[in-house]
Structure formats: C-alpha cells, structure tokens
Design an enzyme around this catalytic site. Structure first.
Site, PDB file in Angstrom:
ATOM      1  N   SER A 159     -36.942 -46.058  30.392  1.00  0.00           N
ATOM      2  CA  SER A 159     -36.397 -46.669  31.469  1.00  0.00           C
ATOM      3  C   SER A 159     -34.868 -47.203  31.319  1.00  0.00           C
ATOM      4  CB  SER A 159     -37.234 -47.668  32.100  1.00  0.00           C
ATOM      5  OG  SER A 159     -37.380 -48.728  31.396  1.00  0.00           O
ATOM      6  N   GLY A 161     -32.151 -45.906  30.500  1.00  0.00           N
ATOM      7  CA  GLY A 161     -31.258 -45.315  29.623  1.00  0.00           C
ATOM      8  C   GLY A 161     -31.718 -45.575  28.224  1.00  0.00           C
ATOM      9  N   GLU A 278     -33.646 -39.597  42.630  1.00  0.00           N
ATOM     10  CA  GLU A 278     -32.112 -39.768  42.272  1.00  0.00           C
ATOM     11  C   GLU A 278     -31.288 -37.963  42.359  1.00  0.00           C
ATOM     12  OE1 GLU A 278     -30.951 -41.894  38.724  1.00  0.00           O
ATOM     13  OE2 GLU A 278     -32.952 -42.463  38.518  1.00  0.00           O
ATOM     14  N   GLU A 290     -34.376 -37.512  39.170  1.00  0.00           N
ATOM     15  CA  GLU A 290     -35.443 -38.119  38.615  1.00  0.00           C
ATOM     16  C   GLU A 290     -35.942 -38.962  40.135  1.00  0.00           C
ATOM     17  OE1 GLU A 290     -34.834 -40.845  35.602  1.00  0.00           O
ATOM     18  OE2 GLU A 290     -33.816 -39.338  34.286  1.00  0.00           O
ATOM     19  N   ASP A 297     -33.832 -49.835  40.591  1.00  0.00           N
ATOM     20  CA  ASP A 297     -32.530 -50.980  40.299  1.00  0.00           C
ATOM     21  C   ASP A 297     -31.526 -50.720  41.293  1.00  0.00           C
ATOM     22  OD1 ASP A 297     -31.963 -48.603  38.832  1.00  0.00           O
ATOM     23  OD2 ASP A 297     -32.029 -49.567  37.140  1.00  0.00           O
ATOM     24  N   THR A 298     -30.851 -49.415  41.518  1.00  0.00           N
ATOM     25  CA  THR A 298     -29.879 -49.442  42.226  1.00  0.00           C
ATOM     26  C   THR A 298     -29.837 -49.791  43.492  1.00  0.00           C
ATOM     27  OG1 THR A 298     -30.191 -46.976  42.721  1.00  0.00           O
ATOM     28  CG2 THR A 298     -28.989 -47.573  40.695  1.00  0.00           C
ATOM     29  N   ARG A 373     -30.325 -57.055  31.609  1.00  0.00           N
ATOM     30  CA  ARG A 373     -29.537 -57.343  32.712  1.00  0.00           C
ATOM     31  C   ARG A 373     -30.657 -58.706  33.163  1.00  0.00           C
ATOM     32  NH1 ARG A 373     -30.841 -52.305  35.402  1.00  0.00           N
ATOM     33  NH2 ARG A 373     -32.642 -52.662  35.912  1.00  0.00           N
TER      34      ARG A 373
END
Length: 407
Positions: A159, A161, A278, A290, A297-298, A373
């Site tokens: 997850s 990246g 996505e 995906e 999160d976006t 984050r």
C-alpha cells in the site's frame, strides 16, 4: 435482505485497521449508533482513540484473528487494510452468520494485485495495461519482454507505493525486484510487472454499492471523479472534480460497475459498501488500474467537497442505509508528512493553515517516521484548481516537531 430495517441497530462492528481512514469510518459508524472495536498492530492507532474498545494483534496471524472474532462476536467485520488473514475471514463469514464488508471474496481478491488484476483482465469491456506476474528475477526479465520499457515493478501486496519502482532499462530489473520484495506487506514471493501507460491523468472513481429500499435491490452509484498526484507511489494531493471527458467518465463508470459486480457475484454476500477504483485516463481512453474495497486515501477530499464524505457513504452503505454521493462544491486535499522519526509529535502552523484553507485533520498517530502521512489539509474553491492552491498552501504551513513538553 428486503429493507434496511432487517438490520437492527446499533450493530457490533470489528474494524480491522485503525489508521486515519479507519478513524473517519469509526466516527461515522458511532454517529449511527454502532459499537466499534478497533483493531491494529500497534497501540494508540487513530481509530482506537475513538472506538468503544480496541485490540492489538497481528491481523495476518490466522489463529489470532480467529480468536479475536470468536471473542468479540461481531455482526460486521470491516477491513481497512490489506495485511489480513483473509482465509480466516472467509471461514468466519461462512460459519458465523456475520458479514464481511463488502464480502470475504472481495477482500481476498483485492488483497493482492495478482487476483484483482487477473479478475479485471478477464471481464468483457474492462481494459488493463499489459502485465505479467513474476516469482523470480528471471521471470521479471521475461515479463519485461511482454510489457516493454519503461515499466513498473510492484509487490503483489502493498500500500501507499511501498516497494514500487519505475525502470527504464533491463539493467534496473534486479534492484527493482529486490525492492519490491522488501516493500511488500506480506511475503508472497511474487511481483507484478506492468506496462507504463502514457496517460494524461490518474483518477479515483469512488463507487458505491448500496441497498435501494424502493426496488429492494442493490444499486450502484458514483462520486464525481477525483484527480490525484503521487510521489513515489504515495498520494500527496487530490481534488474533485477531476477534468475528464464525458466519454471517458462513462467508460470508467462502466468498468467500475463491471468489476464490483463481479466481486459481488463471486462472493457469498451482497457486497455493500464503497470501493475506490483507480483508472488511467488519456483523452477518451481509459485503463483500469487498481481497486480497494473500502474508502480511498485520495477520497479524503470528499470531507470538503461532498455533503456525505466517502466515510459516511461507506458507513451508510454497509448498514443498508440510503446514500447521496453528489458533489457539493469543488474541493481538494493536501497531505502533511513527517520529515523524520519523532517519538512525541507536536504540530505547528495549524492556525496559519486555517487562515488559508477550510480544515485541518490531524490523524493522531502516536509515533512518526520519515515520510509518514500525519494529517491532511482540506479546502474548497470556485474551481478544483483554486481548491488545490488553497489546500497546498495550507499544508505547506504545517510542520511536525518533537514536543518540548515530554516528561
């Protein structure tokens, strides 16, 4: 299931994964009278700070997860992360009468890229980039002959990246293979090698499967498309609505419905809930990328841009309640990250950020690491571009330092 009244409330819910997304889901479930037990691998996780109860376990440990579920006896199990012993969830769904959100098959299929990509590629009308799976460096090199270069090499399970590399020559394959194995959420021993798609933009299409009382059936609805920008595979800002052509949006919606319907049809339950799907977009061309069977999160930008955020939509949908995914105003989010490991974080500049943006959300993670984050700044605007400027300006004003008040 005929109406949402078939679900007595409040419901006892086990939340598997208690980070920032789980925290917002917990808030919405609590507002609807649910009892939430937050679970994660470390104490003090964001959702644990708000839940009725919490547990600290390794969720990939099957026996430990089984003991937890048998002890808590939930009506709903809501996974919010990938690293879970999904075979235990499938067995629990089959024998306990509890419902896994959206269903156990969907959680299993989306836990690693191999299953969901293979499923999507098999569906009529769903377009994916060229890809191959590889279990050795030799197979990675063979896969590159199929995908061409540049290409991406990613863990099948990860997850944000982690473990993802972009390579432009075959000489980089070995380092990318090693990095993918090291960055995986679980040691699957496999990676996915993907063709690099020449795209104009990436979007997240939040797709909701909810119960419609009038027709007594599951219906699919969509939020306005969300654009996002990534660095090293991890999102740093998102905005809504993203500018894409009507034909591209129609194609994305059609593919999203096809894939989520397939997940529902192959599972044992109705597959209610919100999915983060996505896509890559180039003009009117669309590629499926995906899918996550949970808030994305976006999608945190929806806390500013929609009357019902992705978290409220997810909570309502999994409880069989009506949803309204309509856009209220253009909005954007920009993340706040730590530049180093800090044991006792203190946040500076929040007031200054609120002078230029609409909201600041501090996640409350107990310990930080470089690149982690830690918060998000939200803003609205007359356009998505204006909202992006306001959110980014606000986020640049927030810093994270070691607290001076540690005893």
């Amino acid at each position: 299931m005929s109406t949402s009244d078939d679900f007595p409330m409040p419901r006892r819910i086990v939340l598997l994964g208690s980070g920032e997304l789980g925290k917002e889901v917990t808030i919405e479930l609590k507002r609807l009278g649910c009892q939430v037990i937050a679970v994660d691998s470390y104490p003090g996780a964001p959702a644990m700070q708000l839940a009725d109860d919490h547990r600290v376990i390794d969720m990939s440990d099957g026996p430990a997860l089984r003991r937890l579920l048998e002890e808590t006896k939930p009506d709903l199990v809501v996974p919010e992360v990938e690293a879970i012993a999904t075979d235990e969830l499938a067995d629990f769904e089959e024998h306990s009468g509890a419902r896994i959100v959206p269903n156990a098959f969907a959680v299993q299929a989306t836990m690693d890229r191999q299953s969901i990509r293979a499923l999507a590629a098999s569906l009529e009308g769903v377009r994916t980039s060229k890809f191959r799976f590889a279990s050795s460096l030799e197979e990675v090199r063979e896969a590159l002959e199929h995908t061409g270069l540049p290409a991406f090499i990613k863990p099948t399970m990860s997850s944000s990246g982690h473990g993802q590399s972009r390579i432009v020559s075959a000489q980089e394959a070995e380092a990318a293979w090693t990095y993918a194995l090291e960055g995986a959420r679980s040691d699957t021993g496999r990676v996915i090698v993907e063709e690099e798609v020449d795209f104009d933009s990436e979007i997240t299409l939040l797709t909701i499967r909810s119960w419609d009382r009038e027709s007594a059936s599951v219906v699919t609805s969509f939020c306005a498309p969300i654009g996002h920008r990534q660095e090293h595979g991890d999102y740093v800002e998102s905005w809504q609505p993203a500018k894409i052509s009507p034909l591209a949006l129609e194609a994305a919606q059609r593919m999203a419905k096809t894939v989520t319907d397939a997940l529902a049809e192959k599972g044992a339950a109705l597959a209610l809930g919100l999915f983060g799907v996505e896509f890559f977009i180039k003009g009117e061309d669309v590629w499926f990328s995906e899918l996550s069977p949970r808030p994305h999160d976006t999608g945190m930008t929806t806390m500013a841009s929609q009357s019902q955020s992705e978290f409220e939509l997810h909570a309502r949908a999994i409880l069989g309640l009506p949803v309204n995914p309509s856009l209220r105003t253009p909005g954007a989010s920009a993340v706040v990250k730590s530049s180093q490991r800090i044991a006792h974080p203190e946040y500076r500049g929040v007031a200054a950020a609120l002078d230029v943006a609409d909201a600041v959300r501090i996640f409350g993670k107990p310990v930080t690491r470089a690149g982690r984050r830690l918060g998000v700044v939200l803003a609205t605007g007359a356009t998505a571009e204006e909202a992006r400027r306001r959110a980014s300006s606000g986020a640049s004003l927030v810093s994270v330092v070691e607290s001076r008040e540690v005893e």
